[in-house]
Design an enzyme around this catalytic site. Structure first.
Site, mmCIF file in Angstrom:
data_model
loop_
_atom_site.group_PDB
_atom_site.id
_atom_site.type_symbol
_atom_site.label_atom_id
_atom_site.label_comp_id
_atom_site.label_asym_id
_atom_site.label_seq_id
_atom_site.Cartn_x
_atom_site.Cartn_y
_atom_site.Cartn_z
ATOM 1 N N ASP A 176 1.100 -1.034 0.211
ATOM 2 C CA ASP A 176 0.080 -0.065 -0.306
ATOM 3 C C ASP A 176 1.020 1.152 0.245
ATOM 4 O OD1 ASP A 176 -1.485 2.479 0.885
ATOM 5 O OD2 ASP A 176 -2.941 0.938 2.522
ATOM 6 N N SER A 216 -0.128 12.649 -15.443
ATOM 7 C CA SER A 216 -1.368 13.053 -16.295
ATOM 8 C C SER A 216 -1.503 14.345 -17.060
ATOM 9 C CB SER A 216 -2.764 12.195 -15.672
ATOM 10 O OG SER A 216 -4.200 12.704 -16.360
ATOM 11 N N TYR A 234 -7.731 14.375 -8.287
ATOM 12 C CA TYR A 234 -6.905 13.644 -8.945
ATOM 13 C C TYR A 234 -6.034 15.194 -9.614
ATOM 14 C CZ TYR A 234 -5.830 10.329 -12.457
ATOM 15 O OH TYR A 234 -4.535 9.965 -13.571
ATOM 16 N N LYS A 278 -1.813 16.024 -9.657
ATOM 17 C CA LYS A 278 -1.243 14.885 -11.136
ATOM 18 C C LYS A 278 -0.153 16.743 -11.132
ATOM 19 C CE LYS A 278 -2.342 10.463 -11.240
ATOM 20 N NZ LYS A 278 -1.498 9.814 -11.021
HETATM 21 N N1 NAD Z 1 -6.091 5.506 -17.430
HETATM 22 C C1 NAD Z 1 -5.772 6.627 -18.215
HETATM 23 O O1 NAD Z 1 -6.982 7.029 -18.369
HETATM 24 C C2 NAD Z 1 -5.460 7.492 -17.586
HETATM 25 C C3 NAD Z 1 -4.960 8.728 -17.475
HETATM 26 C C4 NAD Z 1 -3.506 9.613 -16.984
HETATM 27 C C5 NAD Z 1 -2.583 8.973 -16.005
HETATM 28 N N2 NAD Z 1 -3.161 7.581 -15.048
HETATM 29 C C6 NAD Z 1 -2.657 6.876 -14.386
HETATM 30 O O2 NAD Z 1 -1.892 6.205 -14.408
HETATM 31 C C7 NAD Z 1 -1.793 4.998 -13.834
HETATM 32 C C8 NAD Z 1 -2.520 3.810 -13.831
HETATM 33 O O3 NAD Z 1 -3.830 4.088 -13.944
HETATM 34 P P1 NAD Z 1 -4.922 2.835 -14.561
HETATM 35 O O4 NAD Z 1 -5.342 3.692 -15.552
HETATM 36 O O5 NAD Z 1 -3.523 1.546 -15.206
HETATM 37 O O6 NAD Z 1 -5.557 2.146 -13.418
HETATM 38 P P2 NAD Z 1 -5.992 1.297 -12.842
HETATM 39 O O7 NAD Z 1 -6.969 1.243 -11.672
HETATM 40 O O8 NAD Z 1 -5.684 -0.009 -13.819
HETATM 41 O O9 NAD Z 1 -4.259 1.449 -12.252
HETATM 42 C C9 NAD Z 1 -4.282 1.757 -10.960
HETATM 43 C C10 NAD Z 1 -3.684 1.049 -10.175
HETATM 44 O O10 NAD Z 1 -3.340 1.712 -8.757
HETATM 45 C C11 NAD Z 1 -3.236 1.058 -7.631
HETATM 46 N N3 NAD Z 1 -3.655 1.404 -6.171
HETATM 47 C C12 NAD Z 1 -5.041 2.206 -6.023
HETATM 48 N N4 NAD Z 1 -4.779 2.437 -4.627
HETATM 49 C C13 NAD Z 1 -3.034 1.969 -3.955
HETATM 50 C C14 NAD Z 1 -2.670 2.014 -2.949
HETATM 51 N N5 NAD Z 1 -3.035 2.621 -2.130
HETATM 52 N N6 NAD Z 1 -1.302 1.338 -2.912
HETATM 53 C C15 NAD Z 1 -1.102 0.961 -3.859
HETATM 54 N N7 NAD Z 1 -1.386 0.981 -5.966
HETATM 55 C C16 NAD Z 1 -2.629 1.334 -5.059
HETATM 56 C C17 NAD Z 1 -5.107 0.026 -8.327
HETATM 57 O O11 NAD Z 1 -4.698 -0.948 -7.237
HETATM 58 C C18 NAD Z 1 -4.467 -0.540 -9.354
HETATM 59 O O12 NAD Z 1 -3.341 -1.378 -9.962
HETATM 60 C C19 NAD Z 1 -2.738 5.814 -12.581
HETATM 61 O O13 NAD Z 1 -1.671 7.098 -11.658
HETATM 62 C C20 NAD Z 1 -3.407 6.608 -13.245
HETATM 63 O O14 NAD Z 1 -3.566 7.982 -12.769
HETATM 64 C C21 NAD Z 1 -4.219 7.273 -16.480
#
Ligand code: NAD
Length: 282
Positions: A84, A165, A178, A182
């Site tokens: 975590d 992001s 959020y 970011k």
């Molecule tokens: N998907 C998009 O459109 C997008 C766009 C811009 C940025 N992001 C960023 O990319 C990253 C990955 O996101 P994603 O889209 O793959 O989503 P995702 O939900 O698949 O991945 C996020 C992961 O973070 C984990 N997480 C949450 N709280 C946590 C904690 N306390 N400790 C450890 N792990 C924890 C979740 O369990 C999850 O596996 C994130 O930082 C997100 O903000 C995503």
């Protein structure tokens, strides 16, 4: 290294947080770095943790083990470590476990993030604010701090990459915590880049636009609901705004991550790269 690899990361060790959710950016980056020859420690929350971290929105232990198993099945080396990122001791332990199994840490990928807690600012309570900031900002701070400590001890540099992001560069309605987290992540990246440059540790951020991961899909459902349109209509509207005419793929982010980990990016630090098909250009 696999047949499809472009950068030789053999002998390197990478840690990726938040890499246990199927279809996520973390999974894709872990698989890509492993395909380039790196040994990878994949990590995620593993178990539900209070109202903001329910099983439907997080990477479970089973999913995390499945990511590690897929990497091993493909001929790579992988270790699964629940962590975590809100808890500094667990982040320190994640680094220690990677060192115990693989001997060192070369690449720290701070990917864990919460983006599914959405709502108007006036309806956002302090618990929600804290939940998002604690993962997206405080968790990255711990990741940077403890990885850098280990890299400095090793004495031969390293790479730290955090996933920011497009929300790091402009506002988005209904995402106040959020967007704030970011934006702040870029300041943290720039400061860490300055402090660790003399140790040859580069620190960069990657800013995706929309990618339909688990997190991306829940944002789509929320937005489509607010606008009273279907998710397909929402996606079509979005594609219309993106100069390259499509949404991002997990592979786009994995490509940038692999490059930033490679020798070819050795002169790049303190940057916040947009990987957004031209939607962001600043
Ligand atoms: N998907 C998009 O459109 C997008 C766009 C811009 C940025 N992001 C960023 O990319 C990253 C990955 O996101 P994603 O889209 O793959 O989503 P995702 O939900 O698949 O991945 C996020 C992961 O973070 C984990 N997480 C949450 N709280 C946590 C904690 N306390 N400790 C450890 N792990 C924890 C979740 O369990 C999850 O596996 C994130 O930082 C997100 O903000 C995503």
């Amino acid at each position: 290294m696999s047949e499809n690899s472009m950068y030789d990361l053999s002998g390197k060790v990478a840690i990726i947080t938040g890499a246990g959710r199927a279809r996520g950016l973390g999974e894709a980056m872990a698989k890509r770095l492993a395909a380039e020859g790196a040994k990878v420690a994949v990590s995620d929350l593993g178990v539900a943790s209070g109202p903001h971290f329910d099983e439907a929105n997080i990477g479970t232990s089973d999913e995390l083990e499945a990511v590690a198993a897929a990497i091993r099945d493909a001929g790579g080396e992988a270790l699964a470590v629940p962590c975590d990122v809100r808890d500094e001791a667990q982040v320190a332990n994640l680094i220690a476990e990677a060192v115990k199994s693989f001997g060192r840490v070369d690449h720290m990928i701070n990917n864990a993030g919460v983006g599914y807690l959405m709502g108007p600012l006036l309806e956002t309570d302090a618990d929600t604010w804290n939940a998002v900031l604690e993962v997206n900002l405080r968790g990255v701070f711990f990741g940077i701090k403890h990885a850098a400590e280990q890299m400095i001890k090793q004495g031969d540099g390293g790479r730290i990459i955090s996933i920011s992001s497009q929300a790091a560069k402009r506002g988005f309605k209904d995402l106040a915590p959020y967007v704030s987290s970011k934006h702040a992540l870029i300041g943290l990246t720039r400061t860490a880049a300055l402090e660790f440059a003399s140790h040859n540790i580069t620190v960069n951020a990657i800013g995706p636009n929309h990618v339909t991961t688990g997190l991306g899909a829940s944002q789509n459902e929320y937005r489509a609901g607010v606008l009273g349109i279907t998710v397909e209509e929402l996606m079509a509207n979005r594609r219309g705004r993106i100069p390259l005419g499509r949404e991002g793929y997990v592979s786009d982010i994995a490509n940038m991550c692999a490059y930033l980990c490679s020798e070819q990016a050795s002169y790049v630090t303190g940057q916040a790269y947009d990987v957004s098909g031209g939607e962001e250009m600043h």
